[in-house]
Design an enzyme around this catalytic site. Structure first.
Site, PDB file in Angstrom:
ATOM      1  N   HIS A 200       0.833  -1.210   0.000  1.00 36.71           N
ATOM      2  CA  HIS A 200       0.000   0.000   0.000  1.00 36.71           C
ATOM      3  C   HIS A 200       0.870   1.264   0.000  1.00 36.71           C
ATOM      4  CE1 HIS A 200      -3.619   2.369   0.634  1.00 36.71           C
ATOM      5  NE2 HIS A 200      -3.029   2.979   1.655  1.00 36.71           N
TER       6      HIS A 200
ATOM      7  N   GLU B 245      -2.204  -5.530  -4.312  1.00 37.34           N
ATOM      8  CA  GLU B 245      -2.833  -5.086  -3.069  1.00 37.34           C
ATOM      9  C   GLU B 245      -4.262  -5.628  -2.966  1.00 37.34           C
ATOM     10  OE1 GLU B 245      -3.316  -0.809  -0.794  1.00 37.34           O
ATOM     11  OE2 GLU B 245      -3.648  -0.933  -2.949  1.00 37.34           O
TER      12      GLU B 245
ATOM     13  N   ASN C 100      24.174 -25.137  -7.804  1.00 37.88           N
ATOM     14  CA  ASN C 100      24.769 -26.467  -7.890  1.00 37.88           C
ATOM     15  C   ASN C 100      24.375 -27.346  -6.704  1.00 37.88           C
ATOM     16  OD1 ASN C 100      26.819 -26.940 -10.228  1.00 37.88           O
ATOM     17  ND2 ASN C 100      27.049 -24.799  -9.685  1.00 37.88           N
TER      18      ASN C 100
END
Length: 678
Positions: free
Chosen positions: A46, A68, A414
């Site tokens: 917000h 939102e 990895n």
């Protein structure tokens, strides 16, 4: 109003809010029932939406607004949290981060976000959950149009639910309930009222909100709005049967009046929004000016990194001049000058500590991006992985921080791909189906250590050796002399890989030569320890800073060279007759070990002006487990020097990492011990 003056503050605060969103989303995924976490994410989104709108970045504001809406529906229990929903929100955060980075790099903040917006809109419509009640059905069809805009006592979403309920033959009532003054269990009475009303229809709204009612955060009176087909008389009779209810007032709602009030409120809101934008701009302008409200809070300011770079360059020049003053003081042998130079040395040492500390940045700035990366990678690989981060507050110089991110990403990828097994494989081995990766940072002396520890399959020594044989990296005779750690380090060879197939996520080994080279270029080192079926540990050692280093100054004929103290084991004087030859290499017996000798005058092609002495000066240096002796003409002493780059024209200079200016004005080249030993 010119917003450019607030741009730097906007970018920094936007990054902070997006980091909060990412961190809290990961926490929420593990605790989906904790809606307080959603509130935290909603607040950051917000705030970011308001800031973006104020600054005029429409794509950023619109995408944040869509996210939102979804978060608001989640916290109001209108949308069920699913893995797919999290994926979409993470995609939205990724796009938001990309937009902010674009703005930080001088871009216009434009980005094609149609795909993620479309997915957010689908979630807003509530198509995935199963809706069983009147209010939920109305929410499914209208939640994508919902705005957090109050119109009188009802917002647009609530008015839509009431209107649709009316069209289906339901009546809407606002019911005010007064509890007796001596009521002891107010929350229990509220629950009983809700139980009665939910049997008769659907509760649309309560005032105070349900959370406050459950916590008894109200006096005696509360109001609920319901849609039902029962009459007001029937509702009144049922509620009054609840003990400790003193009074019940029921009023039918006039939707036309409510809609008229809503329109008036929207007009008022538009005016308020304009004022809010101006107020937000003012708040941004005051951010740099205002002191903290609480005296006890820390007082900090944001400083552009370019200013710190300039400060560092100026201080480096001061260190060089300090060295020259030391030299002049020594030559003149003046007591007063000696004392002044000593005092200046103490002050510059303190100043050096302050300047270096100002450039120190927590490794958290690098580590922060890894939890989200590991989460997405685990989903792509169909694995379950828990990443634990320890020591994120550990600090490193910014120049090191800038370079260390990519090697860590490669090592983590990895570990995920080739280290951690699938849930099925782990269960078959008697392990927990969820793999664990520990990312740990800590200080030790003048170095920072970073560990990447996984509890996966470990490294198969036989597989590594067979691959090394087939690639011509190693002979079977040489392999018989290697320790386990030396075998593991073979995966750092260029192009080495134990992966059966090449994928987007490389097997452990692909590109690890680049990782090693990058770390060593920073003056660091990387080692491996592993145990098959138990896991692997990659340990990275890094210097705290790269700008000012301690060196041993040596002389080769008439030229001076600097060897970093971090690479030196010790110095020694040897007899020329003690030198032996082995495999076309001159060596000495160093405490029972064969130590190869490197004659720097030959390597650097230094012109010979004098004959060799009977005794040779040797600097013993180390790279990982490997040792070597660097033969020089003489030792000058220990010195703190400023590392200067050789520039673009001398990048090919062999085994030279930089240069420095000495106190007498001479230039000394800094030797790269890692390259020499390699």
């Amino acid at each position: 109003m010119d917003m450019n003056q607030y741009l730097e503050v906007f970018i920094e605060e936007s990054k902070e809010h997006l980091q909060t969103c990412s961190e809290q989303l990961l926490v929420l995924e593990k605790n989906p029932e904790d809606l307080s976490i959603v509130n935290e994410i909603f607040r950051s989104a917000h705030t970011l939406k308001g800031m973006s709108a104020t600054m005029g970045y429409e794509d950023l504001a619109n995408l944040t607004h869509k996210m939102e809406n979804v978060l608001d529906a989640i916290r109001n229990s209108q949308i069920i949290l699913t893995p797919e929903l999290f994926d979409v929100i993470f995609l939205a955060v990724d796009d938001l981060e990309a937009i902010v980075m674009s703005i930080a790099e001088g871009g216009d903040g434009k980005r094609d976000v149609k795909n993620v917006v479309r997915q957010l809109q689908l979630i807003e419509k509530g198509e995935s959950p199963v809706f069983s009640s009147i209010a939920e059905t109305a929410a499914a069809s209208t939640v994508h149009e919902k705005e957090v805009v109050t119109s009188g006592e009802y917002d647009e979403f609530e008015l839509t639910v009431l209107q649709q309920s009316k069209e289906q033959g339901f009546d809407s009532y606002e019911i005010s309930i007064d509890l007796r003054e001596d009521c002891l269990l107010k929350a229990a009475r509220v629950f009983m009222v809700y139980e009665v009303l939910e049997k008769s229809g659907e509760v649309i709204k309560s005032n105070p909100p349900v959370e406050l009612l459950e916590e008894e955060q109200f006096d005696r009176k509360f109001t609920v709005t319901v849609v039902t087909k029962e009459s007001s008389e029937e509702l009144h009779k049922k509620i009054m049967k609840i003990s400790e209810v003193e009074k019940v007032d029921i009023n039918a709602l006039n939707l036309d009046d409510l809609r008229h009030t809503a329109n008036a409120k929207e007009e008022k809101k538009a005016a308020v929004d304009n004022q809010a934008q101006e107020r937000n701009a003012l708040l941004l302008s005051e951010t740099k000016k205002q002191a903290p409200a609480k005296p006890a809070s820390s007082k900090t300011i944001r400083v552009n990194i370019e200013r710190l770079d300039i400060l560092m360059n100026l201080f480096e020049e001061l260190v060089i001049d300090r060295g020259r003053l030391d030299q002049i003081s020594s030559d003149l042998d003046n007591q007063e000058l000696h004392e002044t130079v000593e005092r200046m040395s103490r002050i510059t040492s303190d100043l050096q500590t302050i300047v270096l500390n100002m450039r120190m940045v927590p490794v958290e700035t690098v580590f922060n991006r890894f939890p989200k990366m590991v989460r997405q990678l685990a989903r792509d690989l169909n694995k379950k992985v828990d990443l634990e981060i320890i020591g994120a507050e550990t600090e490193l110089d910014r120049t090191v921080i800038d370079e260390i991110g990519d090697p860590l990403v490669h090592l983590l990828r990895n570990a995920m791909d080739h280290g951690i097994e699938t849930p099925e494989e782990r269960l078959a081995k008697g392990k927990n189906e969820e793999g664990k990766i520990l990312l740990k940072a800590y200080h030790s002396g003048n170095h920072v250590f970073i560990e990447i520890d996984d509890d996966g399959a470990g490294i198969n020594k036989d597989l590594v050796l067979n691959k090394a044989f087939s690639n011509g990296i190693l002979t079977k005779e040489a392999a018989a002399t290697l320790t386990d750690k030396q075998i593991y380090e073979l995966i750092f060879a260029s192009g080495f890989s134990t992966a059966d197939t090449i994928s987007d996520v490389s097997g452990r080994g692909v590109g690890l030569d680049v990782v090693k080279n990058t770390i060593e270029s920073l003056g660091g080192s990387v080692t491996i320890d592993s145990k098959e079926n138990e896991g692997s540990i990659f340990l990275i050692q890094l210097p705290l800073t790269l700008s000012i280093i301690s060196v041993m100054l040596v002389e080769i004929q008439k030229e001076k060279y600097a060897i970093p103290l971090s690479s030196i084991i010790e110095t020694a004087i040897i007899k020329k007759e003690d030198i032996m030859n082995a495999h076309n290499q001159q060596v000495i017996d160093f405490r029972g070990n064969v130590l190869p000798l490197l004659f720097l005058k030959e390597i650097f092609e230094v012109p010979v002006h004098q004959e060799e002495e009977e005794f040779l000066s040797v600097v013993i240096v180390r790279k990982g487990d490997k040792l070597a002796g660097l033969v020089v003409d003489s030792f000058i002493g220990q010195l703190e020097i400023v590392l200067k780059s050789l520039g673009n024209y001398l990048t090919s200079a062999f085994a030279i990492s930089g240069a420095t200016i000495l106190g007498d004005g001479q230039v000394a080249l800094i030797i790269d011990c890692n390259t020499l030993i390699h």
